[in-house]
Design a protein around this motif. Structure first.
Motif, PDB file in Angstrom:
ATOM      1  N   PRO A   5     -45.177  60.951  21.694  1.00 52.80           N
ATOM      2  CA  PRO A   5     -46.279  60.083  21.275  1.00 52.80           C
ATOM      3  C   PRO A   5     -47.029  60.640  20.070  1.00 52.80           C
ATOM      4  N   PHE A   6     -46.782  61.894  19.700  1.00 55.19           N
ATOM      5  CA  PHE A   6     -47.467  62.502  18.556  1.00 55.19           C
ATOM      6  C   PHE A   6     -46.421  63.047  17.576  1.00 55.19           C
ATOM      7  N   PRO A   7     -45.715  62.146  16.909  1.00 60.81           N
ATOM      8  CA  PRO A   7     -44.666  62.614  15.995  1.00 60.81           C
ATOM      9  C   PRO A   7     -45.279  63.351  14.813  1.00 60.81           C
ATOM     10  N   GLY A   8     -44.516  64.298  14.258  1.00 62.79           N
ATOM     11  CA  GLY A   8     -44.972  65.000  13.070  1.00 62.79           C
ATOM     12  C   GLY A   8     -44.866  64.119  11.835  1.00 62.79           C
ATOM     13  N   LEU A   9     -45.415  64.601  10.762  1.00 62.70           N
ATOM     14  CA  LEU A   9     -45.417  63.852   9.516  1.00 62.70           C
ATOM     15  C   LEU A   9     -44.007  63.751   8.950  1.00 62.70           C
ATOM     16  N   ASP A  10     -43.580  62.526   8.663  1.00 60.11           N
ATOM     17  CA  ASP A  10     -42.270  62.293   8.055  1.00 60.11           C
ATOM     18  C   ASP A  10     -42.404  62.546   6.551  1.00 60.11           C
ATOM     19  N   ARG A  11     -42.266  63.793   6.149  1.00 59.77           N
ATOM     20  CA  ARG A  11     -42.464  64.161   4.754  1.00 59.77           C
ATOM     21  C   ARG A  11     -41.387  63.568   3.850  1.00 59.77           C
ATOM     22  N   GLU A  12     -40.176  63.424   4.368  1.00 56.26           N
ATOM     23  CA  GLU A  12     -39.116  62.834   3.554  1.00 56.26           C
ATOM     24  C   GLU A  12     -39.492  61.404   3.150  1.00 56.26           C
ATOM     25  N   LYS A  13     -40.010  60.625   4.091  1.00 53.27           N
ATOM     26  CA  LYS A  13     -40.429  59.260   3.787  1.00 53.27           C
ATOM     27  C   LYS A  13     -41.635  59.257   2.845  1.00 53.27           C
ATOM     28  N   LEU A  14     -42.580  60.167   3.101  1.00 55.22           N
ATOM     29  CA  LEU A  14     -43.776  60.235   2.271  1.00 55.22           C
ATOM     30  C   LEU A  14     -43.417  60.581   0.827  1.00 55.22           C
ATOM     31  N   PHE A  15     -42.499  61.542   0.643  1.00 54.50           N
ATOM     32  CA  PHE A  15     -42.126  61.949  -0.707  1.00 54.50           C
ATOM     33  C   PHE A  15     -41.233  60.910  -1.380  1.00 54.50           C
ATOM     34  N   ALA A  16     -40.457  60.178  -0.587  1.00 54.38           N
ATOM     35  CA  ALA A  16     -39.679  59.072  -1.163  1.00 54.38           C
ATOM     36  C   ALA A  16     -40.616  58.004  -1.720  1.00 54.38           C
ATOM     37  N   ALA A  17     -41.723  57.760  -1.000  1.00 53.57           N
ATOM     38  CA  ALA A  17     -42.709  56.792  -1.475  1.00 53.57           C
ATOM     39  C   ALA A  17     -43.377  57.291  -2.758  1.00 53.57           C
ATOM     40  N   ARG A  18     -43.668  58.582  -2.825  1.00 51.16           N
ATOM     41  CA  ARG A  18     -44.262  59.112  -4.062  1.00 51.16           C
ATOM     42  C   ARG A  18     -43.293  58.983  -5.229  1.00 51.16           C
ATOM     43  N   LEU A  19     -42.028  59.244  -4.988  1.00 56.72           N
ATOM     44  CA  LEU A  19     -41.037  59.110  -6.049  1.00 56.72           C
ATOM     45  C   LEU A  19     -40.943  57.669  -6.527  1.00 56.72           C
ATOM     46  N   HIS A  20     -41.024  56.717  -5.592  1.00 54.04           N
ATOM     47  CA  HIS A  20     -41.028  55.302  -5.986  1.00 54.04           C
ATOM     48  C   HIS A  20     -42.257  54.996  -6.849  1.00 54.04           C
ATOM     49  N   ALA A  21     -43.405  55.562  -6.475  1.00 58.14           N
ATOM     50  CA  ALA A  21     -44.625  55.351  -7.269  1.00 58.14           C
ATOM     51  C   ALA A  21     -44.460  55.901  -8.679  1.00 58.14           C
ATOM     52  N   VAL A  22     -43.817  57.048  -8.810  1.00 58.69           N
ATOM     53  CA  VAL A  22     -43.583  57.641 -10.137  1.00 58.69           C
ATOM     54  C   VAL A  22     -42.659  56.760 -10.967  1.00 58.69           C
ATOM     55  N   ARG A  23     -41.653  56.172 -10.314  1.00 63.93           N
ATOM     56  CA  ARG A  23     -40.706  55.316 -11.053  1.00 63.93           C
ATOM     57  C   ARG A  23     -41.400  54.077 -11.623  1.00 63.93           C
ATOM     58  N   VAL A  24     -42.298  53.477 -10.835  1.00 63.86           N
ATOM     59  CA  VAL A  24     -42.920  52.229 -11.301  1.00 63.86           C
ATOM     60  C   VAL A  24     -44.192  52.483 -12.109  1.00 63.86           C
ATOM     61  N   TRP A  73     -50.214  55.776  -2.454  1.00 58.93           N
ATOM     62  CA  TRP A  73     -50.212  56.965  -3.302  1.00 58.93           C
ATOM     63  C   TRP A  73     -50.948  56.687  -4.620  1.00 58.93           C
ATOM     64  N   VAL A  74     -50.576  55.598  -5.273  1.00 58.19           N
ATOM     65  CA  VAL A  74     -51.183  55.254  -6.568  1.00 58.19           C
ATOM     66  C   VAL A  74     -52.672  54.992  -6.396  1.00 58.19           C
ATOM     67  N   HIS A  75     -53.022  54.286  -5.336  1.00 58.11           N
ATOM     68  CA  HIS A  75     -54.429  53.956  -5.106  1.00 58.11           C
ATOM     69  C   HIS A  75     -55.266  55.223  -4.916  1.00 58.11           C
ATOM     70  N   GLU A  76     -54.792  56.134  -4.075  1.00 60.05           N
ATOM     71  CA  GLU A  76     -55.580  57.343  -3.783  1.00 60.05           C
ATOM     72  C   GLU A  76     -55.720  58.239  -5.000  1.00 60.05           C
ATOM     73  N   VAL A  77     -54.648  58.416  -5.765  1.00 57.11           N
ATOM     74  CA  VAL A  77     -54.754  59.274  -6.945  1.00 57.11           C
ATOM     75  C   VAL A  77     -55.647  58.635  -8.005  1.00 57.11           C
ATOM     76  N   SER A  78     -55.742  57.308  -7.977  1.00 54.71           N
ATOM     77  CA  SER A  78     -56.624  56.628  -8.928  1.00 54.71           C
ATOM     78  C   SER A  78     -58.084  56.986  -8.695  1.00 54.71           C
ATOM     79  N   HIS A  79     -58.485  57.142  -7.421  1.00 54.20           N
ATOM     80  CA  HIS A  79     -59.857  57.564  -7.127  1.00 54.20           C
ATOM     81  C   HIS A  79     -60.179  58.891  -7.819  1.00 54.20           C
ATOM     82  N   LEU A  80     -59.230  59.815  -7.793  1.00 54.27           N
ATOM     83  CA  LEU A  80     -59.481  61.138  -8.350  1.00 54.27           C
ATOM     84  C   LEU A  80     -59.456  61.123  -9.868  1.00 54.27           C
ATOM     85  N   LEU A  81     -58.502  60.422 -10.454  1.00 50.39           N
ATOM     86  CA  LEU A  81     -58.446  60.347 -11.908  1.00 50.39           C
ATOM     87  C   LEU A  81     -59.721  59.731 -12.476  1.00 50.39           C
TER      88      LEU A  81
END
Length: 418
Positions: A5-24, A73-81
């Motif tokens: 019921p408490f799975p760990g963070l799926d970093r592979e999926k999270l980083f795949a999403a970041r890579l998609h954000a970088v592509r677009v 990913w894009v939304h959150e980094v936009s707050h910081l930029l």
């Protein structure tokens, strides 16, 4: 056997999403890879802090498609930029906005600034993303503009879940690792990331939305030490005795309980009105006039981003029309003759309602009013070397110093104030 019921963070999926954000959104690549993900089960979705850590809920990653995660990913980094944490903290200090409802409203206003043009062109809009239109607001404005244009009211239950972290509204969260925590970026590293992203956007402006082009143009101007001094001088003048205060029944006075049956008004600080008098005489160069327009933008920010409370008066020997500030680059700086800023003071003080602060941007070659104006005065003096100081009639003329009742900031050289 039941699933964990408490799975760990799926970093592979999270980083795949970041890579998609970088592509677009390739111009955000430096910023996206600068964010350090931190697993946290106390975060509703994803949130950031001022030190460029991204706190991520494992459950949120598990249930969210990769394309939606890329948009987050894009939304959150936009707050910081866009320095929403710093801007929110300044507004909170000026306006006394300390409650969780106030901070939620800041988060929503910051989201509106980002989300009005961030989606599309390969980036999907996540479910529940706040946009200006459904709130009855016009797109293309800044967080400060949105903040004063809406109240949460009946939307509170619908939006209470929204939490982009201290990186969006400046209020620390229980999950924040703080300045001493691991993997945070220093001030210099954060500035370097912003500069590299801005340089990439300015290099290919046609590929980026209008909001990002506006941000990059402002960031690309190198930081000027006198600008902070000028902003601080304006804020100090505006917060002085009698400046920007009025009585209001919106919040009863604290002594009301001592007078049963009577509601007493409280003294509330309102945003100050600022009149900016710009010297457009022949002794002021085009470069200095361009700098003056940048200072007008800085002055607007110094008083909380309320452009509707800033007016600009171009003046040489005669004062021109007082222009309400929509955007600094739209103010016509007409002039070129002699200099007498007393006319600019008179025009600024005749405007209704009367300003709380008059800011004068000049090279100093002018007569000054004989008496103290009925409001605070800040003078921004364009720096001149001894050999570069001149007047229209006498190249060796040394101008009188601004009067003692004015706060003086030197613009364009090693900072000097009095």
């Amino acid at each position: 056997m039941n699933a964990n019921p408490f799975p760990g963070l799926d970093r592979e999926k999270l980083f795949a999403a970041r890579l998609h954000a970088v592509r677009v959104r390739p111009y955000l690549a430096t910023a996206l890879f600068a964010l350090h993900p931190v697993e946290s089960r106390r975060v509703p979705t994803m949130a950031v802090d001022a030190y460029w850590r991204c706190y991520v809920s494992p459950a949120f990653v598990a249930r969210t498609p990769v394309e939606d995660l890329a948009a987050v990913w894009v939304h959150e980094v936009s707050h910081l930029l866009r320095d929403h944490h710093g801007r929110s903290s300044r507004i909170a200090r000026q306006e006394g906005l300390t409650g969780p409802g106030d901070r939620l409203r800041m988060n929503i206003a910051a989201d509106c600034e980002i989300n009005d043009d961030v989606f599309g062109d390969g980036l999907v809009r996540p479910k529940g993303a706040v946009q200006p239109g459904p709130l009855g607001l016009q797109p293309g404005k800044l967080m400060e503009d949105y903040l004063r244009l809406f109240r949460i009211g009946p939307l509170a239950p619908e939006l209470a879940w929204l939490d982009c972290g201290s990186g969006a509204d400046g209020r620390e969260r229980e999950w924040d690792l703080g300045p001493e925590g691991a993997h945070g970026l220093s001030t210099q590293e954060r500035d370097a990331v912003r500069f590299r992203v801005a340089r990439g956007i300015n290099g290919r402006p046609g590929d980026t939305p209008k909001g990002w082009r506006r941000w990059a143009e402002e960031v690309f101007h190198p930081p000027q030490p006198w600008r902070e001094l000028l902003g601080a001088a304006v804020r100090a003048a505006a917060s002085g005795s009698g400046g920007g205060q009025d009585y209001s029944y919106g919040r009863p006075a604290r002594r009301s309980p001592g007078v049963p049956g009577v509601v007493l008004p409280s003294l509330r600080r309102r945003p100050p009105r600022v009149a900016v008098v710009i010297d457009t005489s022949g002794s002021v160069s085009d470069t200095e006039l361009g700098s003056a327009l940048l200072e007008v933008t800085a002055i607007s920010r110094a008083v909380g981003g309320r452009r509707d409370l800033v007016t600009v008066v171009p003046c040489d020997a005669a004062a021109r029309i007082a222009h309400p500030l929509c955007k600094a680059e739209g103010v016509p700086l007409v002039g070129g003759g002699g200099t007498d800023l007393r006319a600019g003071f008179a025009r600024a003080l005749r405007a209704g309602p009367r300003p709380d602060v008059v800011v004068v941007l000049t090279d100093g070659h002018t007569p000054w009013p004989d008496g103290r104006p009925p409001c605070r005065t800040v003078v921004g003096l364009f720096a001149r070397s001894a050999t570069g100081s001149w007047s229209e009639d006498d190249p060796h003329h040394v101008p009188d110093s601004p009067p003692a009742w004015a706060r003086v900031v030197t613009i364009g050289s090693t900072p000097a104030t009095r």
